[in-house]
Design a protein around this motif. Structure first.
Motif, PDB file in Angstrom:
ATOM      1  N   ASP A   1      -8.163  -0.827  -5.404  1.00  0.00           N
ATOM      2  CA  ASP A   1      -7.869  -0.991  -3.986  1.00  0.00           C
ATOM      3  C   ASP A   1      -7.990  -2.464  -3.606  1.00  0.00           C
ATOM      4  O   ASP A   1      -9.070  -3.061  -3.741  1.00  0.00           O
ATOM      5  CB  ASP A   1      -8.848  -0.162  -3.161  1.00  0.00           C
TER       6      ASP A   1
ATOM      7  N   HIS B   1      -8.232  -3.881  -0.849  1.00  0.00           N
ATOM      8  CA  HIS B   1      -9.139  -4.157   0.269  1.00  0.00           C
ATOM      9  C   HIS B   1     -10.573  -4.359  -0.208  1.00  0.00           C
ATOM     10  O   HIS B   1     -11.382  -4.988   0.483  1.00  0.00           O
ATOM     11  CB  HIS B   1      -9.093  -3.015   1.298  1.00  0.00           C
TER      12      HIS B   1
ATOM     13  N   GLY C   1      -3.327   5.106   1.051  1.00  0.00           N
ATOM     14  CA  GLY C   1      -4.135   3.903   0.947  1.00  0.00           C
ATOM     15  C   GLY C   1      -4.254   3.325  -0.441  1.00  0.00           C
ATOM     16  O   GLY C   1      -5.041   2.428  -0.663  1.00  0.00           O
ATOM     17  N   LEU C   2      -3.472   3.831  -1.422  1.00  0.00           N
ATOM     18  CA  LEU C   2      -3.554   3.304  -2.780  1.00  0.00           C
ATOM     19  C   LEU C   2      -2.472   2.270  -3.004  1.00  0.00           C
ATOM     20  O   LEU C   2      -1.424   2.299  -2.378  1.00  0.00           O
ATOM     21  CB  LEU C   2      -3.396   4.440  -3.793  1.00  0.00           C
TER      22      LEU C   2
ATOM     23  N   HIS D   1     -13.218   2.879  -0.720  1.00  0.00           N
ATOM     24  CA  HIS D   1     -12.550   3.215  -1.982  1.00  0.00           C
ATOM     25  C   HIS D   1     -12.401   1.980  -2.860  1.00  0.00           C
ATOM     26  O   HIS D   1     -11.989   0.916  -2.402  1.00  0.00           O
ATOM     27  CB  HIS D   1     -11.170   3.819  -1.686  1.00  0.00           C
TER      28      HIS D   1
ATOM     29  N   ARG E   1     -11.943   9.295  -8.904  1.00  0.00           N
ATOM     30  CA  ARG E   1     -12.051   8.183  -7.963  1.00  0.00           C
ATOM     31  C   ARG E   1     -13.437   7.551  -8.048  1.00  0.00           C
ATOM     32  O   ARG E   1     -14.405   8.166  -8.496  1.00  0.00           O
ATOM     33  CB  ARG E   1     -11.833   8.677  -6.524  1.00  0.00           C
TER      34      ARG E   1
ATOM     35  N   LYS F   1       0.847  -1.183   0.000  1.00  0.00           N
ATOM     36  CA  LYS F   1       0.000   0.000   0.000  1.00  0.00           C
ATOM     37  C   LYS F   1       0.885   1.236   0.000  1.00  0.00           C
ATOM     38  O   LYS F   1       1.868   1.313   0.711  1.00  0.00           O
ATOM     39  CB  LYS F   1      -0.905   0.030   1.236  1.00  0.00           C
TER      40      LYS F   1
END
Length: 515
Positions: free
Chosen positions: A360, A362, A44-45, A413, A435, A40
């Motif tokens: 992302d 996650h 957070g990207l 995200h 985004r 990461k």
């Protein structure tokens, strides 16, 4: 343009991890790696894929499970998709022509991004050069899978008086194969129309080729000389074999000789691209184009004609020549290209444009870019401005569609898309991003906006025409051709768009051939 490079990830380019910004463009594949072990970056990207992943989305299988679905997905851990922009539409035009003639197009000629980019979009446009970025999505009928659309738009084309003058060298195929109705006669009609649409301060040169190349008209200002250009066009006649290599060599030499500073210098190739004489080696022909592009900034616009058409060669020529291709099969399409599109879109608003999408880990389990198979760029080359991207003019939109499988309970995200380009005059780099959050995937594909639905129909149609090619698996939630035809008819009524109506006709023709 857009050749996939497998350079090692250089340490200096690890600065990508600090920015996390990505692009929109021309394609790669996704993966099914664990979010727990994903790199990461700040904010957070995802960071760039490690060197062993070979950059932007090399195709391959993952752990061997779910084999039908994983053919088109990159091995873990790669959550970046990087590509050069593309505004070609020839693949869709040629497919329509083939279906109208009662035959299915060869799957190898189907490039889904050219189907998707053949239709108008409703993206917000920027005021100046460069791009706006729109990212949206909707759920498919297959559980856990969505379609995510990354849309880029340049400024409106505006009045032709606002653009720089143009210096256009037309390289026209007059070989025997061009004697078929709908080839040379269509080219002559089209050039006649365009000659009247161009400005007085624009310039035109004409080169023809059959077994050899012949300059017909040197670079000539149109003001006071339109009659001379019309006579040169009207005097064209089909002769012998196709020495495309000689035609382009002479065409580019003519363009260089007539090069105008401060103008848009472009070669316009009109051909069925069936080279059978002289230099027929694509790599040799392509290198000549690449040299002229590098040294003089001359771009190539390829116009394909004819029921038998060298689609692959024309597309490669345009890629190498920093240009794009269209296919015309009748007078209406030819007028649209030569009267409306080319005179307005001669100018460039972005050079070497690339896009990168960061998913992302996650929230995203896997992803697949639809098409752009020959436009991939290594992830680490996104900000290397020495690496070729795509040239885009005013009035264009570029759409990249992804099939995305979200993780169970995913929230937050989902992806960031970034486009990077060079200013056409100063060569200064610029970027713009957009985004998407998982909350934006609440609607189904078939309740999304009409233009999103048109994008989905075009992608599913291209996907169906590639059926039988083992390199590709079906898109999630794929409807039957009959259902796609019905949806096209409804969308044509909603949008009042003749292009969407023609899409429905082409889909219905393909469905009949499958009966």
């Amino acid at each position: 343009m857009g050749t996939y490079r497998t350079r090692r990830l250089r340490g200096a380019l690890l600065a990508l991890a600090a920015t996390g910004a990505l692009l929109t463009g021309c394609g790669a594949a996704g993966d099914d790696s664990s979010a727990d072990g994903a790199n990461k970056a700040e904010g957070g990207l995802p960071a760039p894929a490690p060197a062993q992943s070979q950059g932007g989305g090399e195709q391959g299988r993952d752990d061997g499970s779910d084999s039908d679905e994983s053919r088109d997905f990159a091995p873990a851990p790669d959550y970046l998709s990087t590509f050069a922009l593309d505004v070609d539409t020839a693949s869709y035009g040629y497919a329509r022509r083939s279906l109208a003639d009662g035959r299915r197009p060869d799957p190898s000629t189907i490039r889904p991004e050219e189907f998707v980019n053949s239709f108008r979009q409703d993206y917000e446009r920027p005021d100046g050069n460069g791009f706006s970025v729109t990212v949206d999505g909707a759920r498919t009928d297959q559980d856990g899978w969505s379609l995510v659309r990354v849309g880029l738009a340049t400024r409106s084309a505006g009045d032709t008086a606002e653009r720089p003058p143009a210096a256009l060298t037309f390289v026209i195929d007059v070989s025997g194969s061009m004697d078929e109705p709908g080839r040379l006669d269509l080219a002559q009609e089209s050039l006649g129309v365009m000659t009247d649409e161009l400005r007085d301060d624009d310039s035109v040169a004409i080169v023809t080729f059959s077994d050899e190349a012949r300059p017909v008209l040197p670079m000539t200002r149109l003001g006071g000389h339109r009659g001379r250009v019309h006579r040169a066009v009207d005097g064209l006649e089909a002769l012998e074999s196709t020495n495309l290599g000689a035609g382009l060599r002479t065409g580019y030499a003519t363009a260089v000789e007539g090069l105008r500073e401060g103008a848009t210098n472009r070669v316009v190739l009109i051909s069925d691209a069936l080279a059978n004489e002289g230099d027929t080696d694509p790599d040799s022909i392509l290198e000549r184009i690449s040299t002229a592009r590098r040294e003089h900034g001359i771009t190539l616009f390829g116009v394909g004609v004819g029921s038998d058409y060298g689609d692959a060669l024309m597309e490669r020529l345009a890629d190498k020549g920093d240009g794009h291709t269209v296919y015309v099969s009748d007078e209406d399409e030819a007028r649209k290209v030569f009267r409306d599109q080319l005179p307005r879109n001669i100018d460039l608003t972005a050079r070497d444009a690339k896009a990168q999408v960061a998913f992302d880990p996650h929230t995203v389990a896997r992803f697949r870019l639809v098409g752009y198979d020959d436009r991939r760029v290594a992830d680490e080359d996104f900000r290397d401005d020495r690496v070729d991207g795509g040239e885009v003019g005013p009035g264009h939109t570029v759409t990249a569609l992804y099939a995305v499988r979200t993780r169970p309970g995913a929230d937050g995200h989902l992806a960031t898309a970034t486009v990077r380009w060079l200013d056409p005059e100063t060569r200064a780099p610029h970027e713009e991003s957009g985004r998407l959050e998982t909350g934006s995937l609440g609607r189904s594909v078939w309740s999304a906006g009409p233009r999103f639905q048109v994008t989905a129909v075009a992608a599913y149609f291209a996907d169906a025409l590639r059926a039988g090619d083992d390199r590709w698996s079906s898109l999630p939630g794929a409807p039957s051709l009959d259902e796609l035809a019905r949806r096209s008819a409804r969308l044509a009524s909603i949008t009042e768009d003749d292009d969407v109506a023609q899409l429905g006709t082409a889909i219905a023709s393909a469905a009949r051939l499958d009966e």
